[in-house]
Design an enzyme around this catalytic site. Structure first.
Site, mmCIF file in Angstrom:
data_model
loop_
_atom_site.group_PDB
_atom_site.id
_atom_site.type_symbol
_atom_site.label_atom_id
_atom_site.label_comp_id
_atom_site.label_asym_id
_atom_site.label_seq_id
_atom_site.Cartn_x
_atom_site.Cartn_y
_atom_site.Cartn_z
ATOM 1 N N THR A 1 0.844 -1.171 -0.048
ATOM 2 C CA THR A 1 0.183 0.144 0.102
ATOM 3 C C THR A 1 0.849 1.262 -0.114
ATOM 4 O OG1 THR A 1 -1.868 -1.027 1.219
ATOM 5 C CG2 THR A 1 -1.631 1.268 1.366
ATOM 6 N N ASP B 1 6.161 -3.884 -1.097
ATOM 7 C CA ASP B 1 5.501 -2.788 -0.206
ATOM 8 C C ASP B 1 6.382 -1.842 -0.036
ATOM 9 O OD1 ASP B 1 3.619 -1.725 1.090
ATOM 10 O OD2 ASP B 1 3.275 -3.375 2.693
ATOM 11 N N ALA C 1 7.821 1.662 2.598
ATOM 12 C CA ALA C 1 8.279 1.757 4.102
ATOM 13 C C ALA C 1 8.403 3.293 4.169
ATOM 14 C CB ALA C 1 9.516 1.017 4.583
ATOM 15 N N ASP C 2 8.249 3.848 5.429
ATOM 16 C CA ASP C 2 8.368 5.313 5.874
ATOM 17 C C ASP C 2 9.683 5.529 6.253
ATOM 18 O OD1 ASP C 2 5.559 5.965 5.493
ATOM 19 O OD2 ASP C 2 5.287 4.430 6.868
ATOM 20 N N LYS D 1 6.720 1.466 9.385
ATOM 21 C CA LYS D 1 5.686 1.338 8.120
ATOM 22 C C LYS D 1 4.285 1.695 8.916
ATOM 23 C CE LYS D 1 5.091 -2.318 5.522
ATOM 24 N NZ LYS D 1 4.738 -1.078 4.296
ATOM 25 N N GLY E 1 0.474 5.123 5.928
ATOM 26 C CA GLY E 1 -0.894 5.003 5.254
ATOM 27 C C GLY E 1 -1.974 4.388 5.685
ATOM 28 N N GLU F 1 -0.373 -5.083 6.363
ATOM 29 C CA GLU F 1 0.988 -5.135 5.880
ATOM 30 C C GLU F 1 1.736 -6.224 6.839
ATOM 31 O OE1 GLU F 1 1.131 -0.849 3.802
ATOM 32 O OE2 GLU F 1 1.882 -1.002 5.763
ATOM 33 N N LYS G 1 14.159 7.723 2.319
ATOM 34 C CA LYS G 1 13.768 6.790 3.316
ATOM 35 C C LYS G 1 14.989 6.010 4.398
ATOM 36 C CE LYS G 1 9.636 7.228 2.033
ATOM 37 N NZ LYS G 1 8.661 6.398 1.442
#
Ligand code: A5P
Length: 227
Positions: free
Chosen positions: A33, A88, A90-91, A101, A104, A110, A128
């Site tokens: 996501t 996926d 990641a932040d 993560k 969102g 996740e 990141k």
């Protein structure tokens, strides 16, 4: 600023295109996501349209809708025991594959998908990568009736919790829960914090992901870098 955003978008896209090379015919694929995963989903859709046979599991209702609209065959969670590869975002991530993560809000699904996945591939832009996790606040999904208890316990652990809002309303997850964004400052011992958070009753999942990523593919300029 505009330029910086465009560079990040290019980095996300080249990381996504690289990661999609790990998707093999006949496999079950986890779809992440967020804006990085979006590029991977687009590319997987292109491959499906060209004849690649895969089945997918989505990490959020939003991703399920996107993938469905793009013609990617989807399975429900209860139809799947194991996922071959997940792509996926990641932040934040560290070079030793620790992640934050959930920016969102899809962290619970996740995490479940990552735990079911043989090869979890994280794709990011170059902003990141961090030395220590924690500049990005830790997203925490909480069962609504437990929110006051969980906020209190987070404070006892030294965190500053804020209940997430969107457009002036409480943010509600796909599982009808709330998200708390907790600031712990830079995190010295992510393992200890992760365990302590896991012990809080009413806390469904938190966004510290340890021992789940097989690799991170980061876009930097027009190159990809593997971690
Ligand atoms: C969604 O809940 C998140 O875990 C995302 O994967 C994360 O926020 C990264 O998103 P972007 O790819 O949009 O930066």
């Amino acid at each position: 600023m505009e330029n910086e955003t465009q560079i990040k978008e290019v980095e996300k896209k080249i990381a996504a295109l690289e990661a999609v090379k790990f998707v093999q015919a006949g496999s079950i694929v986890g779809l992440g996501t967020g804006s990085s995963a979006y590029h991977a989903i687009q590319e997987i859709s292109n491959l499906v349209k060209s004849g690649l046979e895969i089945q997918a599991v989505a990490t959020s209702a939003h991703t399920a809708m996107l993938a469905g609209n793009l013609g990617i065959p989807l399975l429900n969670f209860d139809e799947v025991n194991s996922i071959d590869v997940t792509i996926d975002g990641a932040d934040e991530f560290t070079a030793d594959l620790k992640l934050i993560k959930g920016g969102g809000g899809a962290l619970f699904r996740e995490k479940v998908v990552a735990a079911m996945t043989k090869q979890e591939i994280i794709i990011t832009d170059s902003s990141k990568l961090v030395d220590r996790l924690g500049a990005f606040t830790v997203p925490i999904e909480v069962i609504p009736l437990a929110v006051n208890h969980v906020m209190k316990e987070i404070k006892l652990l030294g965190g500053s919790p804020v209940l997430r809002k969107k457009n002036g309303h409480l943010f509600i997850t796909d599982n009808n829960n709330y998200v708390i964004d907790a600031d712990f400052g830079l995190i010295d011992e992510p393992e200890n914090l992760s365990s302590a958070l896991n012990n809080i009753d009413g806390l469904l999942a938190h966004g510290i992901f340890l021992n789940l990523a097989a690799k991170v593919i980061m876009g930097k300029g027009d190159q990809v870098i593997y971690f």
